[in-house]
Enzyme design. Structure first.
Site, mmCIF file in Angstrom:
data_model
loop_
_atom_site.group_PDB
_atom_site.id
_atom_site.type_symbol
_atom_site.label_atom_id
_atom_site.label_comp_id
_atom_site.label_asym_id
_atom_site.label_seq_id
_atom_site.Cartn_x
_atom_site.Cartn_y
_atom_site.Cartn_z
ATOM 1 N N HIS A 1 -5.263 8.901 -8.852
ATOM 2 C CA HIS A 1 -5.969 8.030 -7.568
ATOM 3 C C HIS A 1 -7.051 7.139 -8.399
ATOM 4 O O HIS A 1 -7.664 7.545 -8.992
ATOM 5 C CB HIS A 1 -6.356 9.063 -6.485
ATOM 6 N N ASP B 1 -2.244 12.532 -8.057
ATOM 7 C CA ASP B 1 -3.140 12.213 -7.060
ATOM 8 C C ASP B 1 -2.894 13.009 -6.139
ATOM 9 O O ASP B 1 -1.865 13.520 -5.597
ATOM 10 C CB ASP B 1 -2.514 10.771 -6.639
ATOM 11 N N SER C 1 -5.877 2.793 -1.209
ATOM 12 C CA SER C 1 -6.812 3.848 -1.104
ATOM 13 C C SER C 1 -7.235 4.011 0.438
ATOM 14 O O SER C 1 -6.303 4.070 1.354
ATOM 15 C CB SER C 1 -7.909 3.926 -2.010
#
Length: 392
Positions: free
Chosen positions: A362, A332, A178
């Site tokens: 995500h 995502d 991330s």
């Protein structure tokens, strides 16, 4: 005064319950759940809980009691850490930067790999690796470029002292998930430009953000309301981190902060044309840039730096990057960032392995060991990362 405090204490549970009901009504049905997402009800519920905590944090911030990011970090600190008896954990500092070193307790006859990863304990035990996690400084008191600077400085210090940590200099892996996947390419750019440092063997980027310019990619259209990273949450977090006023959000979404000359120069890397057609919806929205808003551009022009949008790094720099393992999730909002970066690396003949999680979203990686809050995609993704490291 005592009566006032009693009234406040009595009303607090009702307020908190009412706030949760309001947030649930706002988000439970509004969140989009593609048909291939498994356990959608559980994901909706977790999404509502996260939104509730963020809303509560925003209220505390408006009351000047506590900044919202600080409140969220406090709640994270209350979560119990699962201890692995086979992993030795050492907290230390590299200068002023706090780091956590994790290594298997069993003595190995060979120097171990190193990789940076939020799932350090698992990787240390499963892959016989030394894992270093960097405690970079966070919001609300620290903004860009503190995160990348802390990761970069800790990485350089570690690479200069690999032998003291029992790490094989030829098998070092840089990993980010991330926002960590956003910082990793910037750190890598510095490391490959320093000939005195050991060469990184590989990098692992798990649903990274590599572009903060084009928000009209297919994944932004398809997944803007999919938990956990909705478009609103993405902008809230990144605008805070980059010190951009959130009022520019709609202008940025419309591409009105993109000068025509810059779009002509970088379109070959940023455009939706680079996304394979199988990732497009049946009714895609056209990619429209403008009309140009100079005031908005002046407030956001730092997003064109390669530290914020690593996709724009020079060809010569990217060509020096090590082999790369990219992970993307179908549901995502950043899925297409991974696809753009994959193409960018391959054009410079960087060896790329790509793992796409068809039922992933995500943030699913960090849920791999959360029992009832885990998802099948979480375990699959974790196993893929472990397998890749073992194969290096």
């Amino acid at each position: 005064m005592a009566v006032l405090w009693l009234l406040l204490l009595a009303g607090l549970p009702s307020f908190l319950l009412g706030l949760f009901v309001w947030v649930a009504l706002q988000h439970f049905l509004a969140a989009e759940m593609p048909s291939t997402l498994k356990h959608s009800v559980k994901l909706r519920l977790m999404h509502c809980i996260i939104q509730y905590l963020i809303t509560l944090g925003n209220i505390l911030e408006k009351l000047r009691i506590c900044a919202m990011p600080r409140f969220v970090q406090f709640l994270q600190g209350l979560m119990a850490i699962k201890k692995d008896p086979n992993v030795l954990v050492t907290d230390m500092h590299f200068g002023t930067i706090p780091v956590r070193l994790l290594k298997p307790k069993e003595v190995s006859s060979q120097p171990r790999r190193d990789c940076y990863h939020s799932l350090g304990s698992l990787l240390a035990s499963e892959t016989d690796s030394v894992v270093l996690m960097v405690g970079y400084r966070k919001l609300p008191h620290y903004h860009h470029p503190v995160l990348t600077n802390d990761c970069q400085n800790a990485s350089i210090y570690f690479l200069k002292n690999l032998e003291s940590f029992g790490v094989d200099p030829s098998r070092v892996v840089l990993c980010g998930e991330s926002i960590g996947g956003w910082a990793a390419p910037t750190v890598m750019k510095t490391l490959v430009s320093n000939p005195s440092l050991p060469r990184i063997k590989a990098q692992i980027l798990i649903y990274p953000l590599v572009n903060f310019i084009n928000f009209q990619l297919p994944s932004h259209q398809q997944n803007k309301n999919v938990p956990f990273l909705t478009r609103d949450m993405l902008f809230m977090c990144l605008c805070k981190h980059l010190a951009i006023d959130i009022s520019w959000k709609d202008t940025m979404l419309a591409g009105a902060v993109i000068p025509l000359d810059k779009w002509k120069k970088y379109r070959k890397w940023l455009s939706s044309d680079n996304i394979p057609k199988r990732f497009w919806s049946q009714d895609p929205q056209p990619e429209i840039i403008g009309p140009f808003n100079e005031a908005a551009y002046l407030e956001t022009k730092h997003t064109w730096s390669t530290e914020i949008s690593p996709l724009l790094a020079d060809d010569k720099i990217i060509a020096r990057f090590p082999e790369t393992f990219l992970v993307s999730c179908e549901h995502d909002i950043l899925r297409d960032d991974v696809l753009l970066y994959k193409k960018r690396l391959e054009e410079q003949e960087v060896p790329v392995s790509w793992y796409h999680v068809e039922d992933g979203f995500h943030g699913c990686l960090v849920l791999f060991d959360k029992k009832c809050f885990s998802f099948p995609c979480s375990v699959k993704l974790t196993n893929a990362v472990v397998s890749y490291i073992k194969g290096i």
